[in-house]
Motif scaffolding. Structure first.
Motif, PDB file in Angstrom:
ATOM      1  N   HIS A 161      12.930   8.272 -18.417  1.00  0.00           N
ATOM      2  CA  HIS A 161      12.443   6.902 -18.572  1.00  0.00           C
ATOM      3  C   HIS A 161      13.000   5.988 -17.479  1.00  0.00           C
ATOM      4  O   HIS A 161      12.309   5.084 -16.998  1.00  0.00           O
ATOM      5  CB  HIS A 161      12.831   6.354 -19.955  1.00  0.00           C
ATOM      6  N   TYR A 162      14.254   6.240 -17.090  1.00  0.00           N
ATOM      7  CA  TYR A 162      14.849   5.432 -16.026  1.00  0.00           C
ATOM      8  C   TYR A 162      14.218   5.754 -14.673  1.00  0.00           C
ATOM      9  O   TYR A 162      14.001   4.856 -13.850  1.00  0.00           O
ATOM     10  CB  TYR A 162      16.358   5.667 -15.977  1.00  0.00           C
ATOM     11  N   ILE A 163      13.901   7.021 -14.446  1.00  0.00           N
ATOM     12  CA  ILE A 163      13.207   7.420 -13.218  1.00  0.00           C
ATOM     13  C   ILE A 163      11.870   6.688 -13.101  1.00  0.00           C
ATOM     14  O   ILE A 163      11.499   6.177 -12.032  1.00  0.00           O
ATOM     15  CB  ILE A 163      12.992   8.949 -13.188  1.00  0.00           C
ATOM     16  N   ILE A 164      11.140   6.615 -14.206  1.00  0.00           N
ATOM     17  CA  ILE A 164       9.851   5.919 -14.208  1.00  0.00           C
ATOM     18  C   ILE A 164      10.059   4.438 -13.890  1.00  0.00           C
ATOM     19  O   ILE A 164       9.317   3.846 -13.092  1.00  0.00           O
ATOM     20  CB  ILE A 164       9.148   6.092 -15.567  1.00  0.00           C
ATOM     21  N   LYS A 165      11.075   3.836 -14.499  1.00  0.00           N
ATOM     22  CA  LYS A 165      11.320   2.402 -14.295  1.00  0.00           C
ATOM     23  C   LYS A 165      11.653   2.087 -12.841  1.00  0.00           C
ATOM     24  O   LYS A 165      11.065   1.167 -12.246  1.00  0.00           O
ATOM     25  CB  LYS A 165      12.461   1.929 -15.191  1.00  0.00           C
ATOM     26  N   ILE A 166      12.580   2.827 -12.240  1.00  0.00           N
ATOM     27  CA  ILE A 166      12.970   2.477 -10.873  1.00  0.00           C
ATOM     28  C   ILE A 166      11.856   2.809  -9.878  1.00  0.00           C
ATOM     29  O   ILE A 166      11.719   2.143  -8.856  1.00  0.00           O
ATOM     30  CB  ILE A 166      14.296   3.153 -10.465  1.00  0.00           C
ATOM     31  N   CYS A 167      11.034   3.805 -10.183  1.00  0.00           N
ATOM     32  CA  CYS A 167       9.886   4.074  -9.312  1.00  0.00           C
ATOM     33  C   CYS A 167       8.878   2.933  -9.385  1.00  0.00           C
ATOM     34  O   CYS A 167       8.347   2.491  -8.362  1.00  0.00           O
ATOM     35  CB  CYS A 167       9.223   5.398  -9.701  1.00  0.00           C
ATOM     36  N   ASN A 168       8.605   2.468 -10.584  1.00  0.00           N
ATOM     37  CA  ASN A 168       7.690   1.334 -10.720  1.00  0.00           C
ATOM     38  C   ASN A 168       8.238   0.094 -10.021  1.00  0.00           C
ATOM     39  O   ASN A 168       7.493  -0.663  -9.398  1.00  0.00           O
ATOM     40  CB  ASN A 168       7.436   1.031 -12.202  1.00  0.00           C
ATOM     41  N   ASP A 169       9.546  -0.102 -10.095  1.00  0.00           N
ATOM     42  CA  ASP A 169      10.160  -1.257  -9.438  1.00  0.00           C
ATOM     43  C   ASP A 169      10.072  -1.161  -7.921  1.00  0.00           C
ATOM     44  O   ASP A 169       9.877  -2.167  -7.229  1.00  0.00           O
ATOM     45  CB  ASP A 169      11.629  -1.376  -9.850  1.00  0.00           C
ATOM     46  N   HIS A 170      10.228   0.039  -7.364  1.00  0.00           N
ATOM     47  CA  HIS A 170      10.303   0.215  -5.923  1.00  0.00           C
ATOM     48  C   HIS A 170       8.958   0.476  -5.259  1.00  0.00           C
ATOM     49  O   HIS A 170       8.707  -0.012  -4.149  1.00  0.00           O
ATOM     50  CB  HIS A 170      11.267   1.361  -5.580  1.00  0.00           C
ATOM     51  N   ILE A 171       8.092   1.260  -5.910  1.00  0.00           N
ATOM     52  CA  ILE A 171       6.843   1.640  -5.245  1.00  0.00           C
ATOM     53  C   ILE A 171       5.592   1.287  -6.041  1.00  0.00           C
ATOM     54  O   ILE A 171       4.482   1.606  -5.626  1.00  0.00           O
ATOM     55  CB  ILE A 171       6.832   3.147  -4.887  1.00  0.00           C
ATOM     56  N   GLY A 172       5.785   0.631  -7.203  1.00  0.00           N
ATOM     57  CA  GLY A 172       4.634   0.131  -7.940  1.00  0.00           C
ATOM     58  C   GLY A 172       3.853   1.172  -8.706  1.00  0.00           C
ATOM     59  O   GLY A 172       2.720   0.918  -9.126  1.00  0.00           O
TER      60      GLY A 172
ATOM     61  N   LYS B 124       0.836  -1.182   0.000  1.00  0.00           N
ATOM     62  CA  LYS B 124       0.000   0.000   0.000  1.00  0.00           C
ATOM     63  C   LYS B 124       0.876   1.238   0.000  1.00  0.00           C
ATOM     64  O   LYS B 124       2.045   1.209   0.361  1.00  0.00           O
ATOM     65  CB  LYS B 124      -0.936   0.019   1.214  1.00  0.00           C
ATOM     66  N   LEU B 125       0.289   2.353  -0.379  1.00  0.00           N
ATOM     67  CA  LEU B 125       1.024   3.604  -0.399  1.00  0.00           C
ATOM     68  C   LEU B 125       1.535   3.926   0.983  1.00  0.00           C
ATOM     69  O   LEU B 125       0.810   3.890   1.959  1.00  0.00           O
ATOM     70  CB  LEU B 125       0.089   4.726  -0.888  1.00  0.00           C
ATOM     71  N   GLY B 126       2.825   4.220   1.094  1.00  0.00           N
ATOM     72  CA  GLY B 126       3.401   4.598   2.371  1.00  0.00           C
ATOM     73  C   GLY B 126       4.307   5.788   2.194  1.00  0.00           C
ATOM     74  O   GLY B 126       4.289   6.458   1.172  1.00  0.00           O
ATOM     75  N   THR B 127       5.111   6.067   3.184  1.00  0.00           N
ATOM     76  CA  THR B 127       5.990   7.218   3.081  1.00  0.00           C
ATOM     77  C   THR B 127       7.226   6.904   2.241  1.00  0.00           C
ATOM     78  O   THR B 127       7.808   7.794   1.643  1.00  0.00           O
ATOM     79  CB  THR B 127       6.444   7.662   4.477  1.00  0.00           C
ATOM     80  N   TYR B 128       7.679   5.631   2.213  1.00  0.00           N
ATOM     81  CA  TYR B 128       8.846   5.216   1.442  1.00  0.00           C
ATOM     82  C   TYR B 128      10.027   6.131   1.714  1.00  0.00           C
ATOM     83  O   TYR B 128      10.759   6.528   0.804  1.00  0.00           O
ATOM     84  CB  TYR B 128       8.529   5.205  -0.059  1.00  0.00           C
ATOM     85  N   SER B 129      10.236   6.483   2.992  1.00  0.00           N
ATOM     86  CA  SER B 129      11.312   7.408   3.337  1.00  0.00           C
ATOM     87  C   SER B 129      12.686   6.838   3.025  1.00  0.00           C
ATOM     88  O   SER B 129      13.673   7.577   2.965  1.00  0.00           O
ATOM     89  CB  SER B 129      11.223   7.783   4.821  1.00  0.00           C
ATOM     90  N   ASP B 130      12.766   5.491   2.824  1.00  0.00           N
ATOM     91  CA  ASP B 130      14.045   4.875   2.502  1.00  0.00           C
ATOM     92  C   ASP B 130      14.317   4.877   1.004  1.00  0.00           C
ATOM     93  O   ASP B 130      15.361   4.409   0.568  1.00  0.00           O
ATOM     94  CB  ASP B 130      14.099   3.446   3.051  1.00  0.00           C
ATOM     95  N   PHE B 131      13.382   5.390   0.208  1.00  0.00           N
ATOM     96  CA  PHE B 131      13.551   5.459  -1.237  1.00  0.00           C
ATOM     97  C   PHE B 131      13.719   6.927  -1.619  1.00  0.00           C
ATOM     98  O   PHE B 131      12.779   7.716  -1.500  1.00  0.00           O
ATOM     99  CB  PHE B 131      12.344   4.838  -1.928  1.00  0.00           C
ATOM    100  N   PRO B 132      14.914   7.353  -2.043  1.00  0.00           N
ATOM    101  CA  PRO B 132      15.207   8.781  -2.213  1.00  0.00           C
ATOM    102  C   PRO B 132      14.245   9.536  -3.118  1.00  0.00           C
ATOM    103  O   PRO B 132      13.905  10.690  -2.823  1.00  0.00           O
ATOM    104  CB  PRO B 132      16.630   8.767  -2.801  1.00  0.00           C
ATOM    105  N   ILE B 133      13.798   8.930  -4.207  1.00  0.00           N
ATOM    106  CA  ILE B 133      12.916   9.648  -5.120  1.00  0.00           C
ATOM    107  C   ILE B 133      11.575   9.936  -4.454  1.00  0.00           C
ATOM    108  O   ILE B 133      11.040  11.057  -4.539  1.00  0.00           O
ATOM    109  CB  ILE B 133      12.719   8.850  -6.427  1.00  0.00           C
ATOM    110  N   ALA B 134      11.035   8.933  -3.744  1.00  0.00           N
ATOM    111  CA  ALA B 134       9.761   9.134  -3.041  1.00  0.00           C
ATOM    112  C   ALA B 134       9.922  10.170  -1.942  1.00  0.00           C
ATOM    113  O   ALA B 134       9.041  11.010  -1.720  1.00  0.00           O
ATOM    114  CB  ALA B 134       9.263   7.814  -2.472  1.00  0.00           C
ATOM    115  N   ALA B 135      11.042  10.106  -1.220  1.00  0.00           N
ATOM    116  CA  ALA B 135      11.287  11.079  -0.154  1.00  0.00           C
ATOM    117  C   ALA B 135      11.370  12.489  -0.733  1.00  0.00           C
ATOM    118  O   ALA B 135      10.834  13.448  -0.157  1.00  0.00           O
ATOM    119  CB  ALA B 135      12.568  10.726   0.591  1.00  0.00           C
TER     120      ALA B 135
END
Length: 292
Positions: free
Chosen positions: A203-214, A168-179
């Motif tokens: 495009h790479y930003i989109i990929k790693i975000c999808n990988d980490h936070i869905g 579920k959506l969270g703070t993801y404070s350990d993921f720099p882009i989400a933070a």
């Protein structure tokens, strides 16, 4: 029906004694004290500070729970204006009491659990207006389920604390882009801005975000803004236009998006926001009479 007969319609394992909303001012301290005979679950709706529980210190954060067992010396300090809802309850089942003692004392609240807690809060206010006996049983059993959900999720989160995938959506404070996104909710943030900040191709930003936070970074930004908008609607008297501006949206876009995602307008959501109401409801006659 007599009071004695009403009291029979309570959950045999857990009974809720009191549900109360409390507002705290900046730099307010709650002196160390002890509750001898009941547990206290504190849900911090907004704000920050520190809690002392026996010999341990815990950070106080919005959308977190804090479980205080009986005979535990505890105190709070709030470093900004804060709102919390207290649930005082008694446990009668020794097995359940023993099991709960092994779970984390505090942790984040999921959106689902927060919604359930608001429902028990609202039911307590309805009971005060119309003391229907079955309402007490609904509060007891419903709150018990929510409490166990909070504790189980908190333990699972502790076990998987090094993981970054969440359901579920969270703070993801350990993921720099989400933070980074979380720190710039009010800015006119674009995918290019995020990519430039981290030095990656969009495009790479989109990929790693999808990988980490869905989800994509812009989807995450939208969800976090909506989450913050609901907090503003509940906790402030800012107009819809003012909230829109604080989140980098136009009023028309905010209203349309909110209705699309939540099924009601921002104004209708505000009217239903139960935490905007002050409440202190005792659900157990003996404690109410004693003023505990």
């Amino acid at each position: 029906m007599t009071i004695e007969a009403k009291q029979l319609l309570r959950d045999a394992q857990l009974t809720v004694l009191q549900i109360a909303r409390n507002d705290y001012s900046e730099q307010q301290r709650i002196s160390p004290h002890v509750h001898e005979h009941y547990h206290q679950l504190v849900i911090v709706h907004k704000g920050s500070g520190e809690m002392q529980l026996n010999d341990h210190l815990y950070p106080v954060e919005g959308r977190y729970f804090y479980l205080i067992p009986p005979q535990s010396r505890h105190a709070f300090y709030f470093n900004e204006e804060s709102t919390a809802v207290d649930y005082k309850f008694k446990l009668y089942d020794e097995g359940l009491n023993h099991a709960i003692a092994g779970y984390p004392t505090y942790g984040p609240c999921s959106s689902d659990d927060l919604a359930d807690l608001k429902h028990w809060f609202q039911l307590s206010m309805e009971y005060r207006k119309m003391p229907e006996p079955l309402t007490l049983y609904r509060i007891d059993s419903g709150f018990k389920g929510t409490l166990l959900s909070l504790l189980q999720k908190s333990r699972l989160r502790t076990v998987q604390s090094r993981g970054t995938t969440r359901s579920k959506l969270g703070t993801y404070s350990d993921f720099p882009i989400a933070a980074y996104i979380g720190e710039h909710l009010s800015d006119k943030l674009s995918l290019i801005d995020i990519a430039n900040h981290f030095g990656f191709h969009p495009h790479y930003i989109i990929k790693i975000c999808n990988d980490h936070i869905g989800m994509s970074p812009m989807q995450y930004l939208q969800e976090k803004r909506l989450e913050k908008a609901m907090e503003y609607l509940e906790d402030t008297d800012w107009t819809v236009t003012e909230i829109s501006e604080k989140l980098g949206w136009t009023t028309s876009y905010f209203s349309r998006l909110f209705h699309q995602k939540k099924g009601i307008s921002p104004s209708q959501f505000r009217k239903k926001a139960v935490y905007s109401l002050r409440s202190d409801v005792w659900l157990e006659a003996d404690h109410a009479a004693a003023g505990q």
